[in-house]
Design a protein around this motif. Structure first.
Motif, short mmCIF file in Angstrom:
data_model
loop_
_atom_site.label_atom_id
_atom_site.label_comp_id
_atom_site.label_asym_id
_atom_site.label_seq_id
_atom_site.Cartn_x
_atom_site.Cartn_y
_atom_site.Cartn_z
N SER A 1 25.14 23.44 58.49
CA SER A 1 25.34 23.65 59.93
C SER A 1 25.42 22.33 60.70
CB SER A 1 24.25 24.57 60.50
OG SER A 1 22.99 24.24 60.00
N ALA A 2 25.01 21.22 60.05
CA ALA A 2 25.04 19.93 60.77
C ALA A 2 26.44 19.31 60.78
CB ALA A 2 24.04 18.95 60.16
N VAL A 3 27.35 19.82 59.96
CA VAL A 3 28.74 19.33 60.00
C VAL A 3 29.62 20.49 60.44
CG1 VAL A 3 30.58 18.19 58.69
CG2 VAL A 3 28.21 18.05 57.89
N GLY A 4 30.42 20.25 61.44
CA GLY A 4 31.36 21.31 61.83
C GLY A 4 31.18 21.75 63.25
N GLY A 5 30.03 21.42 63.84
CA GLY A 5 29.87 21.65 65.27
C GLY A 5 29.74 23.09 65.71
N LYS A 6 29.39 23.98 64.79
CA LYS A 6 29.21 25.38 65.23
C LYS A 6 27.77 25.57 65.68
CE LYS A 6 32.43 27.97 62.33
NZ LYS A 6 32.46 29.05 61.31
N GLY B 1 15.47 23.34 60.71
CA GLY B 1 16.54 23.85 59.86
C GLY B 1 17.68 24.44 60.66
N GLY B 2 18.42 25.31 60.01
CA GLY B 2 19.61 25.90 60.63
C GLY B 2 19.31 26.68 61.89
N VAL B 3 18.17 27.37 61.92
CA VAL B 3 17.83 28.18 63.09
C VAL B 3 17.65 27.29 64.32
CG1 VAL B 3 16.00 29.61 64.10
CG2 VAL B 3 16.85 30.12 61.80
N VAL B 4 16.85 26.25 64.16
CA VAL B 4 16.62 25.32 65.27
C VAL B 4 17.92 24.62 65.67
CG1 VAL B 4 15.50 23.13 65.87
CG2 VAL B 4 14.17 24.94 64.78
N GLY B 5 18.69 24.20 64.67
CA GLY B 5 19.95 23.49 64.94
C GLY B 5 20.91 24.35 65.74
N ASP B 6 21.04 25.61 65.35
CA ASP B 6 21.97 26.51 66.03
C ASP B 6 21.52 26.82 67.46
OD1 ASP B 6 23.57 26.63 63.85
OD2 ASP B 6 23.31 28.77 63.45
N LEU B 7 20.23 27.11 67.61
CA LEU B 7 19.71 27.47 68.93
C LEU B 7 19.70 26.25 69.86
CD1 LEU B 7 18.19 29.48 70.90
CD2 LEU B 7 16.08 28.55 69.93
#
Ligand code: ADP
Ligand code: ZN
Length: 365
Positions: free
Chosen positions: A137-142, A105-111
């Motif tokens: 979080s998968a669109v936008g590259g942050k 999810g977002g946590v894994v994607g961000d880290l």
């Protein structure tokens, strides 16, 4: 399967969305140039139990594959975990032509995205999201990690090579997580058009209505809307701020009640309702506040009526972007037409109290 092209100033890549598409992962990796030498899959404990073997089995006959499993939850977006992942990558001899796969999810994607953005000054990464919220979080590259005093304070803009949304993975997602992701989808529809809001209200009356076909359609819709906004404003100078609809109050609720106590989406949904309420009051427009409030109620979004409004106002004021005695809010003139407004703190306080009073006799948290 649906394939959407995301064009950013730094690169262009595809997001594929569909069921039974995991087998395309090796082809995607093989099409990258220069050739991938080694793969590190970063995932969390919950996702690993369900899906790590399945993903690895698609790759191990062609690639050298390693994995690093982090504890699930927001606490893993830390400096310490960043260091652990990066050190693991180094001791496993990942080089500049290695690939990181963010499975989760977002946590894994961000880290994992932040590790990819910084390891040897940046190596390629692919996202395999396993939550509905992760579309955001998968669109936008942050990509980012947290500091003890602030969320997402250390980060970068860094685009993946590909996002593969194999929707079968979402089938084990708890209902509360699905609802959390749906809050962002409904927000995106409100930023886009009345037709999209109506379509959602008609097709999704309960979170359990999110069967295969609908889930695929709403994801595609969310990704497209977010992409339209982000692609015109990659580094957040103007209209990208509209994506903060519902987030001024939402973030304050998360900080007030505790990040692990309420989900991001539940905070955003209540914040979005408040933004509709404020918009109707200030602009005299009709945004179907009553209908949407009933709809959110049916979908199971909780009402946070027991909050200390003075405390929440204080938290909303903390945002660095606020100037003087005003609070910045994204409001709607109509669906598809957002505006940024600076509203006096006292005015927002009165509106928030009136808004909370509306619900006090209804469902309480
Ligand atoms: P997000 O920010 O996208 O909500 P998180 O990374 O915080 O994502 O994930 C939310 C929770 O759901 C975590 O506990 C995670 O381990 C769990 N999770 C993620 N994907 C799945 C899945 N497909 N099935 C079951 N649990 C999942
Ligand atoms: Zn959000």
């Amino acid at each position: 399967m649906c394939e959407l092209q995301i064009n950013t100033k730094s690169k262009s890549y595809f997001i594929t969305i569909g069921y039974d598409i995991l087998h395309t992962l090796p082809q995607i990796i093989n099409s990258l140039s220069p050739k991938i030498t080694k793969i590190l899959i970063i995932t969390d404990t919950n996702v690993a139990v369900n899906y790590l073997d399945e993903v690895k089995s698609k790759l191990t006959d062609q690639f050298d594959v390693l994995d690093f499993v982090i504890p699930s939850g927001e606490q893993s977006k830390s400096m310490m975990m960043f260091e652990k992942c990066s050190s693991f990558a180094l001791s496993s001899q990942l080089d500049r032509n290695s690939l990181i796969i963010a499975l989760g999810g977002g946590v894994v994607g961000d880290l994992a995205g932040f590790v990819a953005a910084t390891y040897m000054r940046g190596i390629r990464f692919i996202q395999v999201p396993t939550t509905l919220l992760a579309h955001d979080s998968a669109v936008g590259g942050k990509v980012a990690i947290n500091l003890p005093l602030g969320k997402n304070v250390v980060g970068a803009f860094y685009q993946p090579e590909h996002v593969l949304y194999h929707l079968n993975f979402l089938e084990t997602l708890p209902l509360s997580e699905m609802r959390s992701g749906f809050a962002e989808i409904s927000k995106e529809a409100m930023l886009s058009s009345k037709e999209e809001v109506n379509w959602l209200m008609e097709h999704v009356k309960q979170i359990t209505d999110l069967e295969r076909n609908i889930l695929k359609q709403i994801l595609k819709m969310g990704v497209q809307i977010k992409n339209n906004i982000v692609s015109t404003d990659e580094k957040e100078k103007g209209i990208r701020a509209f994506l903060n609809l519902g987030h001024t109050l939402g973030h304050a609720l998360e900080a007030h009640l505790g990040y692990s106590v309420i989900s991001h989406g539940d905070g955003v949904a209540f914040g979005t309702l408040f933004a509709l309420y404020v918009s109707e009051n200030l602009f005299g427009v009709d945004l179907h506040f009553d209908e949407i409030r009933k709809w959110y109620n049916q979908l199971g979004f909780p009402l946070f009526t027991n909050i200390d409004s003075a405390e929440v106002i204080k938290l909303m004021k903390h945002d660095k972007k606020n100037i003087g005695n005003s609070i910045r809010f994204i409001l709607l003139k109509k669906f598809g037409q957002a505006e940024l407004h600076e509203i006096k703190q006292e005015k927002i306080h009165t509106l928030l109290n009136n808004f909370l009073d509306l619900f006090r006799n209804e469902k309480e948290l």
